[in-house]
Enzyme design. Structure first.
Site, mmCIF file in Angstrom:
data_model
loop_
_atom_site.group_PDB
_atom_site.id
_atom_site.type_symbol
_atom_site.label_atom_id
_atom_site.label_comp_id
_atom_site.label_asym_id
_atom_site.label_seq_id
_atom_site.Cartn_x
_atom_site.Cartn_y
_atom_site.Cartn_z
ATOM 1 N N LEU A 124 0.762 -1.254 -0.272
ATOM 2 C CA LEU A 124 -0.116 0.050 0.122
ATOM 3 C C LEU A 124 0.859 1.154 0.116
ATOM 4 O O LEU A 124 2.104 1.213 0.288
ATOM 5 C CB LEU A 124 -1.213 0.008 1.306
ATOM 6 C CG LEU A 124 -1.734 -1.184 1.455
ATOM 7 C CD1 LEU A 124 -2.468 -1.078 2.794
ATOM 8 C CD2 LEU A 124 -2.958 -0.921 0.267
ATOM 9 N N SER A 125 0.222 2.393 -0.427
ATOM 10 C CA SER A 125 0.954 3.683 -0.369
ATOM 11 C C SER A 125 1.778 3.821 1.009
ATOM 12 O O SER A 125 2.631 4.482 1.258
ATOM 13 C CB SER A 125 0.625 4.984 -0.839
ATOM 14 O OG SER A 125 -0.816 5.072 0.101
ATOM 15 N N GLU A 126 1.095 3.361 1.945
ATOM 16 C CA GLU A 126 1.678 3.641 3.327
ATOM 17 C C GLU A 126 1.239 2.545 4.526
ATOM 18 O O GLU A 126 0.021 2.019 4.552
ATOM 19 C CB GLU A 126 1.215 5.047 4.238
ATOM 20 C CG GLU A 126 1.555 6.200 3.274
ATOM 21 C CD GLU A 126 2.941 6.675 3.504
ATOM 22 O OE1 GLU A 126 3.695 5.834 4.387
ATOM 23 O OE2 GLU A 126 3.516 7.530 2.864
ATOM 24 N N THR A 127 2.112 2.125 5.188
ATOM 25 C CA THR A 127 1.677 1.355 6.431
ATOM 26 C C THR A 127 2.096 2.048 7.646
ATOM 27 O O THR A 127 3.083 2.832 7.747
ATOM 28 C CB THR A 127 2.305 -0.019 6.417
ATOM 29 O OG1 THR A 127 1.814 -0.643 5.322
ATOM 30 C CG2 THR A 127 2.035 -0.805 7.401
#
Length: 263
Positions: free
Chosen positions: A44-47
Site C-alpha cells: 500500500l502507499s503507507e503502512t
C-alpha cells in the site's frame, strides 16, 4: 509472534474509495527491517506503526520502499483504529512523529487533524518536469513537493504524466492542482521516487496546497477533492502555521500478522 493489522480507507465515507492505509498497533518497536518488510508485503502507499509513549503515541509511516517523513491518510487511519477499535477515550490524540507533534480530534462526523503548514514558494520548472507533465502549467511552486498549478479541473483529471521523467527532481513528489468545478480546489499526487506512481488521496500534500489556495482565494476554510480514480474528499482550515484537515474513514479489514519469534 502475532500482531494486529487493520486496513482503513481514509478521506472517504464509502468503502473502496479514498486512500487505503494499513495500521499496526505495537507494544514495542520491531526492528526497522521488519517494519519495512511488512510495509513492502502490504504494498500500500503507507503502512502506519505506533507505540504508546507518554501521554500519546509515537507514530511512524512506511511506503513499500522507505520510511516517510509525513503522512496524512495513514495518520487519519491510525486515529480511526484507536477511536473505533482500541477504546481511545481522549477527545484529541497526540502523535509524536518525524515531523513533530500531530493531533487528531474526533468529530460527530469524521476526524480533524492538526498538521504543520508548508507554504509553497515559486520554483523553476526543469525540462524533465515539463516533459513528464505534457501540458503547460500556469504556475510552478514547491514546498516538500513540487506543486504544479493548471488552469482548470479538467486538465488535472485528464493528465497522463510520464512518470519516468519525474525521478531525481529533488522533491518528494509532484502534486498537480487547479480550481475545482464544485469545490475550492482539486489535485492529484504522484510519487515515483517512493514507488507510489499515483497516491489516491494525500493528506500531507494538503499541508502545502491549503496555504497556497487560502492566499489565492482569500479564505481560510477550503473544500478539496483529490480527483484520483478512487476520489478523496476533505476540508482544509488554515490557521497560521498549522492546517486542519477534516475527513472521514471506513474499515476494510482486520487481520493478524504472524512473524517469526526471533527478532
Amino acid at each position: 509472534m502475532r500482531i494486529s493489522m487493520y486496513q482503513v480507507d481514509a478521506f472517504t465515507s464509502e468503502l473502496f474509495r479514498g486512500n487505503p492505509a494499513a495500521v499496526c498497533p505495537l507494544t514495542e518497536w520491531l526492528p526497522e527491517a521488519t517494519l519495512q518488510a511488512i510495509a513492502s508485503e502490504n504494498n500500500l502507499s503507507e503502512t502506519a506503526f505506533f507505540v504508546p509513549e507518554g501521554e500519546g503515541y509515537r507514530l511512524r509511516w512506511f511506503t513499500p520502499k522507505d520510511e516517510e517523513m509525513l503522512c496524512g491518510h495513514a495518520t487519519l487511519a491510525t486515529a480511526h483504529v484507536l477511536f473505533t477499535h482500541l477504546g481511545a477515550t481522549e477527545h484529541t490524540l497526540r502523535f509524536d512523529t518525524r515531523s513533530g507533534p500531530l493531533f487528531v480530534s474526533k468529530l460527530d462526523l469524521g476526524y480533524r487533524m492538526n498538521f504543520p503548514a508548508a507554504m509553497p514558494e515559486p520554483f523553476e520548472a526543469s525540462p524533465a518536469l515539463l516533459e513528464g507533465l505534457g501540458v503547460t502549467p500556469s504556475e510552478v511552486h514547491a514546498a516538500f513537493d513540487i506543486v504544479v498549478v493548471l488552469e482548470n479541473e479538467q486538465q488535472v483529471r485528464a493528465l497522463t504524466p510520464k512518470l519516468s521523467h519525474w525521478h531525481g527532481l529533488g522533491k518528494r513528489g509532484v502534486v498537480v492542482t487547479a480550481p475545482g468545478d464544485h469545490v475550492d480546489f482539486v489535485s492529484r499526487a504522484f510519487f515515483p521516487e517512493l514507488d507510489v506512481p499515483e497516491d489516491p488521496v494525500t493528506g500531507s500534500a494538503h499541508c502545502e496546497l491549503a496555504p497556497y489556495w487560502a492566499e489565492r482565494l482569500g479564505k481560510t476554510t477550503l473544500t478539496a477533492h483529490q480527483v484520483s480514480e478512487r476520489l478523496g474528499e476533505l476540508t482544509c482550515v488554515v490557521e497560521g502555521d498549522r492546517v486542519g484537515l477534516i475527513g472521514q474513514a471506513v474499515d476494510y479489514f482486520e487481520a493478524v500478522v504472524t512473524l517469526p519469534d526471533a527478532r
